[in-house]
Design a protein around this motif. Structure first.
Motif, PDB file in Angstrom:
ATOM      1  N   ALA A 161       0.843  -1.197   0.000  1.00  0.00           N
ATOM      2  CA  ALA A 161       0.000   0.000   0.000  1.00  0.00           C
ATOM      3  C   ALA A 161       0.880   1.251   0.000  1.00  0.00           C
ATOM      4  O   ALA A 161       2.098   1.190   0.201  1.00  0.00           O
ATOM      5  CB  ALA A 161      -0.909  -0.008   1.223  1.00  0.00           C
ATOM      6  N   TYR A 162       0.251   2.395  -0.219  1.00  0.00           N
ATOM      7  CA  TYR A 162       0.970   3.658  -0.127  1.00  0.00           C
ATOM      8  C   TYR A 162       1.400   3.881   1.319  1.00  0.00           C
ATOM      9  O   TYR A 162       0.910   3.256   2.254  1.00  0.00           O
ATOM     10  CB  TYR A 162       0.084   4.810  -0.591  1.00  0.00           C
ATOM     11  N   GLY A 163       2.295   4.797   1.533  1.00  0.00           N
ATOM     12  CA  GLY A 163       2.701   5.151   2.887  1.00  0.00           C
ATOM     13  C   GLY A 163       3.728   4.199   3.461  1.00  0.00           C
ATOM     14  O   GLY A 163       4.763   3.928   2.837  1.00  0.00           O
ATOM     15  N   ILE A 164       3.441   3.663   4.645  1.00  0.00           N
ATOM     16  CA  ILE A 164       4.404   2.835   5.376  1.00  0.00           C
ATOM     17  C   ILE A 164       4.789   1.585   4.591  1.00  0.00           C
ATOM     18  O   ILE A 164       5.976   1.225   4.517  1.00  0.00           O
ATOM     19  CB  ILE A 164       3.848   2.434   6.752  1.00  0.00           C
ATOM     20  N   ASP A 165       3.813   0.903   3.989  1.00  0.00           N
ATOM     21  CA  ASP A 165       4.103  -0.329   3.241  1.00  0.00           C
ATOM     22  C   ASP A 165       5.125  -0.076   2.135  1.00  0.00           C
ATOM     23  O   ASP A 165       6.117  -0.795   1.997  1.00  0.00           O
ATOM     24  CB  ASP A 165       2.829  -0.910   2.632  1.00  0.00           C
ATOM     25  N   GLY A 166       4.853   0.934   1.344  1.00  0.00           N
ATOM     26  CA  GLY A 166       5.748   1.243   0.234  1.00  0.00           C
ATOM     27  C   GLY A 166       7.141   1.602   0.719  1.00  0.00           C
ATOM     28  O   GLY A 166       8.145   1.182   0.129  1.00  0.00           O
ATOM     29  N   ALA A 167       7.210   2.364   1.814  1.00  0.00           N
ATOM     30  CA  ALA A 167       8.518   2.744   2.367  1.00  0.00           C
ATOM     31  C   ALA A 167       9.280   1.508   2.834  1.00  0.00           C
ATOM     32  O   ALA A 167      10.503   1.411   2.664  1.00  0.00           O
ATOM     33  CB  ALA A 167       8.327   3.719   3.528  1.00  0.00           C
ATOM     34  N   ALA A 168       8.564   0.538   3.413  1.00  0.00           N
ATOM     35  CA  ALA A 168       9.206  -0.691   3.878  1.00  0.00           C
ATOM     36  C   ALA A 168       9.769  -1.489   2.707  1.00  0.00           C
ATOM     37  O   ALA A 168      10.905  -1.969   2.751  1.00  0.00           O
ATOM     38  CB  ALA A 168       8.211  -1.533   4.666  1.00  0.00           C
ATOM     39  N   HIS A 169       8.986  -1.646   1.651  1.00  0.00           N
ATOM     40  CA  HIS A 169       9.466  -2.375   0.478  1.00  0.00           C
ATOM     41  C   HIS A 169      10.695  -1.694  -0.128  1.00  0.00           C
ATOM     42  O   HIS A 169      11.687  -2.345  -0.467  1.00  0.00           O
ATOM     43  CB  HIS A 169       8.359  -2.470  -0.582  1.00  0.00           C
ATOM     44  N   ARG A 170      10.642  -0.364  -0.241  1.00  0.00           N
ATOM     45  CA  ARG A 170      11.763   0.363  -0.851  1.00  0.00           C
ATOM     46  C   ARG A 170      13.013   0.279   0.017  1.00  0.00           C
ATOM     47  O   ARG A 170      14.137   0.179  -0.495  1.00  0.00           O
ATOM     48  CB  ARG A 170      11.371   1.824  -1.093  1.00  0.00           C
ATOM     49  N   GLY A 171      12.829   0.302   1.337  1.00  0.00           N
ATOM     50  CA  GLY A 171      13.977   0.187   2.229  1.00  0.00           C
ATOM     51  C   GLY A 171      14.678  -1.152   2.086  1.00  0.00           C
ATOM     52  O   GLY A 171      15.910  -1.226   2.050  1.00  0.00           O
ATOM     53  N   ALA A 172      13.881  -2.225   1.986  1.00  0.00           N
ATOM     54  CA  ALA A 172      14.474  -3.564   1.818  1.00  0.00           C
ATOM     55  C   ALA A 172      15.189  -3.682   0.482  1.00  0.00           C
ATOM     56  O   ALA A 172      16.281  -4.260   0.391  1.00  0.00           O
ATOM     57  CB  ALA A 172      13.385  -4.628   1.935  1.00  0.00           C
ATOM     58  N   LEU A 173      14.606  -3.128  -0.571  1.00  0.00           N
ATOM     59  CA  LEU A 173      15.229  -3.173  -1.894  1.00  0.00           C
ATOM     60  C   LEU A 173      16.538  -2.393  -1.900  1.00  0.00           C
ATOM     61  O   LEU A 173      17.521  -2.794  -2.542  1.00  0.00           O
ATOM     62  CB  LEU A 173      14.279  -2.613  -2.951  1.00  0.00           C
TER      63      LEU A 173
END
Length: 408
Positions: A161-173
């Protein structure tokens, strides 16, 4: 569709004809196996509750179309009979379901896009979830936590999802780590539209995009709530970074708690509406307060050590038994034999089912039949198979079943 096993074809049909979670269908598949269950559903010759869950779609056989759509996406259907099925993480759903929590019914299969193995992507994984309308503070924390976890070898699971979810995925990548996006729609839905590029990047850079919904399934609010149980189950712990009092992230945290998983929450400013849910979790002792990546790693590290102790060796030899088999086994005694009728009365399992389970328990070394009736077998080395439960390992399946049958 040559090369696809009967079990894979059957589960592809079943994941479409019933809207998840489908508790009655999950039990039925566990009892009779996916092939017989699919045949019974098609004919309408199934238990009443199963018929109710599948009535609206049982004539909708789109298996060929679903595999064709998956092929165009580079996706596959992962099923409990596969080696890569995450049997251990999803055991939490089976156990909760066996306790009568209908919303915890395990998935019948998962559509997956990406080259990583699902079982490996769920090993020592941590879920990071939170508000869509996140603050800069929240997105920064989520990204930093995900980066730190991924860099330490912990896969990061979230909901895309937008927000926290997206930030988490991008951080792991960014850490060249593994991240798994769990969708509440079909893999081809292109939702959320602003994250299509992100989802493609996850699938193409060692991560996975998964869904229990077949291709073509549109997003819907209830589907996102249902998928939250998968986010919670596939991870060892869930970190909530910003959440309203009534929110999807709070729902995921609740699911994690029901499944016996550890919930962690990040505190925020007392004036922030998007941190109210986190503060409630901490105040009610429903979550452990974490304020740094070191805090999260400390909790997750202890979880990983405990999980290793539980899995190797197995805590109990009976851990792999299904619900009916376990109840029958618990009714047996070492020194006194019992008839099938007595066991049915004590266990609450129908006598016809008891008669089917007992020979299977005997084959696996859990029971034996003597002059006085059925009783616990004498302690000795057991050759573990999964035969005779009328189901793969437990209620959700295990890779051993596939190797025994010789399916590809």
């Amino acid at each position: 569709m040559s090369g696809l096993s009967p079990e894979r074809l059957a589960r592809a049909y079943l994941v479409r004809v019933a809207e998840p979670p489908a508790p009655a269908l999950a039990v039925f598949v566990a009892e009779v196996g996916p092939v017989d269950a699919a045949d019974a559903v098609r004919k309408g010759a199934c238990p009443q509750r199963v018929a109710e869950e599948t009535a609206a779609r049982r004539e909708l056989d789109l298996v060929r179309d679903d595999f064709a759509a998956a092929g165009r996406l580079g996706a596959r259907l992962v099923i409990p009979e596969d080696d890569e099925w995450p049997a251990w993480p999803l055991l939490s759903l089976q156990l909760a379901h066996s306790r009568g929590i209908a919303s915890a019914a395990p998935p019948l299969g998962l559509w997956a896009r990406g080259e990583s193995r699902l079982d490996e992507a769920a090993e020592a994984a941590v879920a990071i979830v939170g508000a869509r309308a996140a603050s800069g503070y929240g997105e920064n924390v989520a990204g930093e936590f995900a980066y730190g976890l991924a860099a330490r070898g912990h896969p990061v699971i979230s909901g895309a999802a937008y927000g926290i979810d997206g930030a988490a995925h991008r951080g792991a990548l960014a850490a060249d780590g593994v991240t798994v996006a769990v969708l509440g729609c079909g893999l081809d839905a292109g939702y959320p539209a602003g994250h299509v590029v992100l989802l493609n990047k996850i699938a193409g850079q060692g991560g996975l995009v998964i869904s229990e919904y077949p291709p073509g399934t549109p997003p819907a609010r209830h589907r996102f709530l249902v998928r939250n149980r998968l986010i919670a189950a596939l991870s060892e712990g869930t970190v909530v970074v910003e959440a309203g009092r009534r929110s999807g992230a709070r729902n995921t945290a609740t699911s994690a708690g029901v499944l016996g998983k550890v919930v962690m929450a990040v505190p925020g400013p007392v004036t922030s509406a998007v941190s109210v849910g986190c503060h409630d979790l901490i105040r009610d002792s429903a979550a452990t307060l974490v304020g740094s990546i070191e805090d999260v790693v400390d909790v997750v590290g202890r979880l990983s050590a405990q999980a290793t102790d539980r899995v190797k060796p197995r805590a109990r030899a009976t851990d792999g038994l299904g619900a009916d088999a376990l109840r029958v086994h618990e009714s047996l005694e070492r020194r006194r034999g019992k008839s099938a009728e007595q066991i049915a009365t004590e266990s609450g399992v129908p006598v016809s089912r008891v008669r089917a389970v007992l020979p299977a328990l005997e084959l696996e070394g859990f029971a034996e039949h003597g002059e006085g009736g059925w009783q616990l077998s004498k302690p000795r080395g057991r050759k573990r198979t999964e035969a005779g439960h009328g189901q793969p390992k437990g209620e959700g399946g295990a890779p051993d079943d596939k190797r025994r049958r010789g399916d590809a």
